[in-house]
Design a protein around this motif. Structure first.
Motif, mmCIF file in Angstrom:
data_model
loop_
_atom_site.group_PDB
_atom_site.id
_atom_site.type_symbol
_atom_site.label_atom_id
_atom_site.label_comp_id
_atom_site.label_asym_id
_atom_site.label_seq_id
_atom_site.Cartn_x
_atom_site.Cartn_y
_atom_site.Cartn_z
ATOM 1 N N SER A 25 -29.689 32.533 -23.816
ATOM 2 C CA SER A 25 -30.606 33.571 -23.378
ATOM 3 C C SER A 25 -31.504 33.976 -24.539
ATOM 4 O O SER A 25 -31.222 33.684 -25.700
ATOM 5 C CB SER A 25 -29.827 34.785 -22.862
ATOM 6 O OG SER A 25 -29.008 35.329 -23.889
ATOM 7 N N LYS A 30 -35.896 26.033 -21.314
ATOM 8 C CA LYS A 30 -36.315 24.729 -20.802
ATOM 9 C C LYS A 30 -37.230 23.980 -21.759
ATOM 10 O O LYS A 30 -37.422 22.774 -21.623
ATOM 11 C CB LYS A 30 -37.020 24.898 -19.456
ATOM 12 C CG LYS A 30 -38.351 25.664 -19.535
ATOM 13 C CD LYS A 30 -38.990 25.753 -18.187
ATOM 14 C CE LYS A 30 -40.295 26.558 -18.234
ATOM 15 N NZ LYS A 30 -41.280 25.944 -19.120
ATOM 16 N N SER A 54 -36.379 18.651 -21.256
ATOM 17 C CA SER A 54 -36.464 18.155 -19.880
ATOM 18 C C SER A 54 -35.170 17.492 -19.424
ATOM 19 O O SER A 54 -34.982 17.240 -18.235
ATOM 20 C CB SER A 54 -37.590 17.130 -19.776
ATOM 21 O OG SER A 54 -37.265 15.971 -20.524
ATOM 22 N N ASP A 73 -28.911 22.571 -17.114
ATOM 23 C CA ASP A 73 -29.483 23.147 -15.906
ATOM 24 C C ASP A 73 -30.503 24.189 -16.371
ATOM 25 O O ASP A 73 -30.119 25.280 -16.802
ATOM 26 C CB ASP A 73 -28.401 23.787 -15.046
ATOM 27 C CG ASP A 73 -28.921 24.348 -13.746
ATOM 28 O OD1 ASP A 73 -30.143 24.632 -13.661
ATOM 29 O OD2 ASP A 73 -28.126 24.519 -12.819
ATOM 30 N N ASN A 74 -31.771 23.852 -16.281
ATOM 31 C CA ASN A 74 -32.805 24.752 -16.794
ATOM 32 C C ASN A 74 -33.032 25.964 -15.900
ATOM 33 O O ASN A 74 -33.682 26.922 -16.329
ATOM 34 C CB ASN A 74 -34.104 23.989 -17.024
ATOM 35 C CG ASN A 74 -34.041 23.104 -18.258
ATOM 36 O OD1 ASN A 74 -33.160 23.262 -19.099
ATOM 37 N ND2 ASN A 74 -34.961 22.161 -18.362
ATOM 38 N N HIS A 75 -32.523 25.932 -14.698
ATOM 39 C CA HIS A 75 -32.601 27.116 -13.838
ATOM 40 C C HIS A 75 -31.532 28.128 -14.220
ATOM 41 O O HIS A 75 -31.717 29.335 -14.063
ATOM 42 C CB HIS A 75 -32.455 26.714 -12.379
ATOM 43 C CG HIS A 75 -33.561 25.853 -11.884
ATOM 44 N ND1 HIS A 75 -34.851 26.309 -11.711
ATOM 45 C CD2 HIS A 75 -33.585 24.543 -11.550
ATOM 46 C CE1 HIS A 75 -35.619 25.315 -11.277
ATOM 47 N NE2 HIS A 75 -34.882 24.235 -11.172
ATOM 48 N N GLN A 76 -30.407 27.635 -14.710
ATOM 49 C CA GLN A 76 -29.302 28.500 -15.115
ATOM 50 C C GLN A 76 -29.266 28.750 -16.618
ATOM 51 O O GLN A 76 -28.382 29.457 -17.113
ATOM 52 C CB GLN A 76 -27.974 27.874 -14.684
ATOM 53 C CG GLN A 76 -27.819 27.700 -13.192
ATOM 54 C CD GLN A 76 -27.724 29.031 -12.469
ATOM 55 O OE1 GLN A 76 -27.193 30.015 -13.004
ATOM 56 N NE2 GLN A 76 -28.263 29.087 -11.260
ATOM 57 N N ASN A 77 -30.225 28.165 -17.359
ATOM 58 C CA ASN A 77 -30.256 28.297 -18.831
ATOM 59 C C ASN A 77 -28.907 27.930 -19.441
ATOM 60 O O ASN A 77 -28.387 28.631 -20.333
ATOM 61 C CB ASN A 77 -30.647 29.719 -19.247
ATOM 62 C CG ASN A 77 -32.121 29.995 -19.063
ATOM 63 O OD1 ASN A 77 -32.845 29.162 -18.516
ATOM 64 N ND2 ASN A 77 -32.565 31.151 -19.485
#
Length: 115
Positions: A25, A30, A54, A73-77
Motif C-alpha cells: 500500500s 501496478k 505488468s 494481482d494488481n487489483h488487490q495490490n
C-alpha cells in the motif's frame, strides 16, 4: 506512506508447499517491480524472485528456479510466492520489497521446512 505486509508462512514438511502473500500500500503498485527476498539465520538476505509491474516478466534465484512461482494481482495490490517441493534450506524469513523503496521492509513471514 508505503507499507508491506507479508503473510502465509508456517511449518511444512520437506516436499510440501506454501503460498506467501504480500499486501502493498501507499504507492502505485501496478507500476513497479516487486521482489521477494529471504533471510536465513546467520546468513545475508537472498534474492528469491522478481516480477515486473505488468507481470509479464519474472526472474528467479538459482536455488528456487523450477520450484517457486511469483505472481501478482494488481487489483488487490498483492504479490504472491507459490513455493513447491520445499526443502529444509528454504527455511528463512521471507520479505517483499520494491526498488522504489529499497530500504523499506515489512515484518516478513517465517517459513520453516522440517520433518
Amino acid at each position: 506512506q508505503a507499507e508491506f505486509v507479508e503473510s502465509g508462512g508456517g511449518l511444512v514438511q520437506p516436499g510440501g508447499s506454501l503460498r506467501l502473500s504480500c499486501a502493498a500500500s501507499g504507492f502505485a503498485f501496478k507500476d513497479y517491480t516487486m521482489i521477494w527476498y529471504r533471510q536465513a539465520p546467520g546468513k545475508e538476505r537472498e534474492f528469491v524472485a522478481r516480477i515486473t509491474g505488468s507481470g509479464a516478466v519474472t526472474n528467479y534465484g538459482d536455488s528456487v528456479k523450477g520450484r517457486f512461482t511469483i505472481s501478482r494481482d494488481n487489483h488487490q495490490n498483492t504479490v504472491y510466492l507459490q513455493m513447491n517441493s520445499l526443502k529444509p534450506e528454504d527455511t528463512a524469513v521471507y520479505y517483499c520489497n520494491t526498488p522504489l523503496y529499497p530500504q523499506l521492509w515489512g515484518q516478513g513471514t517465517q517459513v520453516n521446512v522440517s520433518s
